[in-house]
Design a protein around this motif. Structure first.
Motif, PDB file in Angstrom:
ATOM      1  N   LEU A   9      38.315  37.498  59.943  1.00 34.22           N
ATOM      2  CA  LEU A   9      37.650  36.213  59.733  1.00 34.22           C
ATOM      3  C   LEU A   9      38.660  35.086  59.913  1.00 34.22           C
ATOM      4  CD1 LEU A   9      35.594  37.204  56.575  1.00 34.22           C
ATOM      5  CD2 LEU A   9      34.757  37.030  58.925  1.00 34.22           C
ATOM      6  N   GLY A  10      38.206  33.950  60.379  1.00 33.88           N
ATOM      7  CA  GLY A  10      39.086  32.815  60.612  1.00 33.88           C
ATOM      8  C   GLY A  10      39.405  32.046  59.337  1.00 33.88           C
ATOM      9  N   LYS A  11      40.336  31.121  59.471  1.00 32.08           N
ATOM     10  CA  LYS A  11      40.780  30.310  58.334  1.00 32.08           C
ATOM     11  C   LYS A  11      39.654  29.440  57.773  1.00 32.08           C
ATOM     12  CE  LYS A  11      45.191  31.206  57.751  1.00 32.08           C
ATOM     13  NZ  LYS A  11      45.696  31.698  56.473  1.00 32.08           N
ATOM     14  N   THR A  12      38.811  28.893  58.648  1.00 32.55           N
ATOM     15  CA  THR A  12      37.707  28.056  58.176  1.00 32.55           C
ATOM     16  C   THR A  12      36.741  28.869  57.332  1.00 32.55           C
ATOM     17  OG1 THR A  12      37.893  26.603  60.090  1.00 32.55           O
ATOM     18  CG2 THR A  12      35.818  26.534  58.880  1.00 32.55           C
ATOM     19  N   MET A  13      36.389  30.066  57.792  1.00 30.06           N
ATOM     20  CA  MET A  13      35.496  30.924  57.015  1.00 30.06           C
ATOM     21  C   MET A  13      36.172  31.343  55.717  1.00 30.06           C
ATOM     22  SD  MET A  13      32.639  32.297  56.420  1.00 30.06           S
ATOM     23  CE  MET A  13      31.896  31.626  57.882  1.00 30.06           C
ATOM     24  N   GLU A  14      37.454  31.603  55.775  1.00 31.97           N
ATOM     25  CA  GLU A  14      38.185  31.967  54.570  1.00 31.97           C
ATOM     26  C   GLU A  14      38.080  30.846  53.533  1.00 31.97           C
ATOM     27  OE1 GLU A  14      42.348  34.072  53.676  1.00 31.97           O
ATOM     28  OE2 GLU A  14      42.557  32.115  54.657  1.00 31.97           O
ATOM     29  N   LYS A  15      38.251  29.606  53.952  1.00 31.66           N
ATOM     30  CA  LYS A  15      38.155  28.471  53.031  1.00 31.66           C
ATOM     31  C   LYS A  15      36.759  28.356  52.438  1.00 31.66           C
ATOM     32  CE  LYS A  15      41.777  25.697  55.155  1.00 31.66           C
ATOM     33  NZ  LYS A  15      42.103  24.506  55.939  1.00 31.66           N
ATOM     34  N   LYS A  16      35.737  28.544  53.270  1.00 32.38           N
ATOM     35  CA  LYS A  16      34.366  28.476  52.776  1.00 32.38           C
ATOM     36  C   LYS A  16      34.101  29.588  51.770  1.00 32.38           C
ATOM     37  CE  LYS A  16      32.154  26.039  56.582  1.00 32.38           C
ATOM     38  NZ  LYS A  16      31.105  26.086  57.612  1.00 32.38           N
ATOM     39  N   LEU A  17      34.549  30.790  52.071  1.00 34.01           N
ATOM     40  CA  LEU A  17      34.363  31.909  51.149  1.00 34.01           C
ATOM     41  C   LEU A  17      35.101  31.655  49.838  1.00 34.01           C
ATOM     42  CD1 LEU A  17      34.535  34.858  53.681  1.00 34.01           C
ATOM     43  CD2 LEU A  17      32.533  34.190  52.339  1.00 34.01           C
ATOM     44  N   HIS A  18      36.300  31.112  49.909  1.00 34.37           N
ATOM     45  CA  HIS A  18      37.041  30.770  48.688  1.00 34.37           C
ATOM     46  C   HIS A  18      36.234  29.791  47.843  1.00 34.37           C
ATOM     47  CE1 HIS A  18      41.446  31.920  49.851  1.00 34.37           C
ATOM     48  NE2 HIS A  18      40.597  32.912  50.038  1.00 34.37           N
ATOM     49  N   SER A  19      35.581  28.826  48.501  1.00 35.88           N
ATOM     50  CA  SER A  19      34.838  27.795  47.777  1.00 35.88           C
ATOM     51  C   SER A  19      33.628  28.352  47.030  1.00 35.88           C
ATOM     52  CB  SER A  19      34.411  26.673  48.722  1.00 35.88           C
ATOM     53  OG  SER A  19      33.324  27.073  49.531  1.00 35.88           O
ATOM     54  N   VAL A  20      33.187  29.544  47.404  1.00 34.28           N
ATOM     55  CA  VAL A  20      32.052  30.167  46.709  1.00 34.28           C
ATOM     56  C   VAL A  20      32.489  31.375  45.875  1.00 34.28           C
ATOM     57  CG1 VAL A  20      30.327  29.304  48.323  1.00 34.28           C
ATOM     58  CG2 VAL A  20      31.344  31.550  48.735  1.00 34.28           C
ATOM     59  N   GLY A  21      33.788  31.453  45.593  1.00 35.22           N
ATOM     60  CA  GLY A  21      34.300  32.473  44.687  1.00 35.22           C
ATOM     61  C   GLY A  21      34.668  33.807  45.301  1.00 35.22           C
ATOM     62  N   ILE A  22      34.754  33.854  46.617  1.00 37.08           N
ATOM     63  CA  ILE A  22      35.145  35.100  47.295  1.00 37.08           C
ATOM     64  C   ILE A  22      36.543  34.869  47.854  1.00 37.08           C
ATOM     65  CG2 ILE A  22      34.542  36.758  49.100  1.00 37.08           C
ATOM     66  CD1 ILE A  22      31.625  35.605  48.851  1.00 37.08           C
ATOM     67  N   CYS A  23      37.530  35.385  47.133  1.00 36.47           N
ATOM     68  CA  CYS A  23      38.912  35.027  47.451  1.00 36.47           C
ATOM     69  C   CYS A  23      39.747  36.170  48.018  1.00 36.47           C
ATOM     70  CB  CYS A  23      39.582  34.460  46.203  1.00 36.47           C
ATOM     71  SG  CYS A  23      38.782  32.955  45.613  1.00 36.47           S
ATOM     72  N   SER A  24      39.134  37.306  48.256  1.00 37.02           N
ATOM     73  CA  SER A  24      39.892  38.428  48.811  1.00 37.02           C
ATOM     74  C   SER A  24      38.978  39.322  49.638  1.00 37.02           C
ATOM     75  CB  SER A  24      40.521  39.265  47.691  1.00 37.02           C
ATOM     76  OG  SER A  24      39.527  39.940  46.959  1.00 37.02           O
ATOM     77  N   ALA A  25      39.598  40.132  50.468  1.00 33.13           N
ATOM     78  CA  ALA A  25      38.847  41.105  51.259  1.00 33.13           C
ATOM     79  C   ALA A  25      38.117  42.078  50.334  1.00 33.13           C
ATOM     80  CB  ALA A  25      39.787  41.851  52.205  1.00 33.13           C
ATOM     81  N   GLU A  26      38.764  42.481  49.245  1.00 33.09           N
ATOM     82  CA  GLU A  26      38.139  43.409  48.300  1.00 33.09           C
ATOM     83  C   GLU A  26      36.886  42.806  47.676  1.00 33.09           C
ATOM     84  OE1 GLU A  26      41.529  42.885  47.897  1.00 33.09           O
ATOM     85  OE2 GLU A  26      42.384  44.853  48.321  1.00 33.09           O
ATOM     86  N   LYS A  27      36.950  41.529  47.318  1.00 34.56           N
ATOM     87  CA  LYS A  27      35.792  40.871  46.710  1.00 34.56           C
ATOM     88  C   LYS A  27      34.632  40.815  47.698  1.00 34.56           C
ATOM     89  CE  LYS A  27      33.665  38.542  43.472  1.00 34.56           C
ATOM     90  NZ  LYS A  27      33.278  39.135  42.213  1.00 34.56           N
ATOM     91  N   LEU A  28      34.912  40.480  48.949  1.00 34.04           N
ATOM     92  CA  LEU A  28      33.860  40.445  49.960  1.00 34.04           C
ATOM     93  C   LEU A  28      33.240  41.827  50.133  1.00 34.04           C
ATOM     94  CD1 LEU A  28      32.193  39.016  52.123  1.00 34.04           C
ATOM     95  CD2 LEU A  28      34.076  39.427  53.730  1.00 34.04           C
ATOM     96  N   GLU A  29      34.069  42.843  50.209  1.00 32.36           N
ATOM     97  CA  GLU A  29      33.565  44.209  50.354  1.00 32.36           C
ATOM     98  C   GLU A  29      32.754  44.622  49.131  1.00 32.36           C
ATOM     99  OE1 GLU A  29      37.207  46.298  51.148  1.00 32.36           O
ATOM    100  OE2 GLU A  29      37.205  45.697  53.256  1.00 32.36           O
ATOM    101  N   GLU A  30      33.181  44.180  47.951  1.00 33.73           N
ATOM    102  CA  GLU A  30      32.496  44.525  46.701  1.00 33.73           C
ATOM    103  C   GLU A  30      31.098  43.899  46.637  1.00 33.73           C
ATOM    104  OE1 GLU A  30      32.935  42.921  42.199  1.00 33.73           O
ATOM    105  OE2 GLU A  30      34.785  43.666  43.110  1.00 33.73           O
ATOM    106  N   ILE A  31      30.981  42.621  46.987  1.00 30.23           N
ATOM    107  CA  ILE A  31      29.678  41.953  46.844  1.00 30.23           C
ATOM    108  C   ILE A  31      28.790  42.131  48.063  1.00 30.23           C
ATOM    109  CG2 ILE A  31      30.627  40.257  45.251  1.00 30.23           C
ATOM    110  CD1 ILE A  31      30.203  38.210  47.552  1.00 30.23           C
ATOM    111  N   GLY A  32      29.392  42.391  49.211  1.00 32.68           N
ATOM    112  CA  GLY A  32      28.625  42.624  50.429  1.00 32.68           C
ATOM    113  C   GLY A  32      28.278  41.351  51.187  1.00 32.68           C
TER     114      GLY A  32
END
Length: 82
Positions: A9-32
């Motif tokens: 994932l790119g830096k922009t998507m990473e920032k957006k995901l951080h803004s909604v509480g998804i701050c790591s690859a593990e968290k994204l994999e956990e919530i789906g």
């Protein structure tokens, strides 16, 4: 914790995901991908179904073009309900 960019994932998507509480690859994999796009759409109303495809592909460790049609149709049906 691996960064989200480690999933392709790119830096922009990473920032957006951080803004909604998804701050790591593990968290994204956990919530789906579905919960992730639900959170993104709430904060960024212009989020489109392609983002859902990218998140799902990233979680699976494949490119978006490798998602099969059945998976895409399921994701599209979910997205339409949002």
């Amino acid at each position: 914790m691996p960064e989200l960019t480690s999933l392709g994932l790119g830096k922009t998507m990473e920032k957006k995901l951080h803004s909604v509480g998804i701050c790591s690859a593990e968290k994204l994999e956990e919530i789906g991908s579905k919960d992730a796009v639900f959170r993104l759409k709430a904060q960024y109303p212009n989020t489109c179904v392609v983002i859902l495809y990218h998140l799902e592909a990233a979680i699976r460790g494949i490119g978006i073009k490798q998602l099969d049609n059945t998976c895409k149709e399921e994701l599209k049906a979910y997205f339409k309900q949002l």
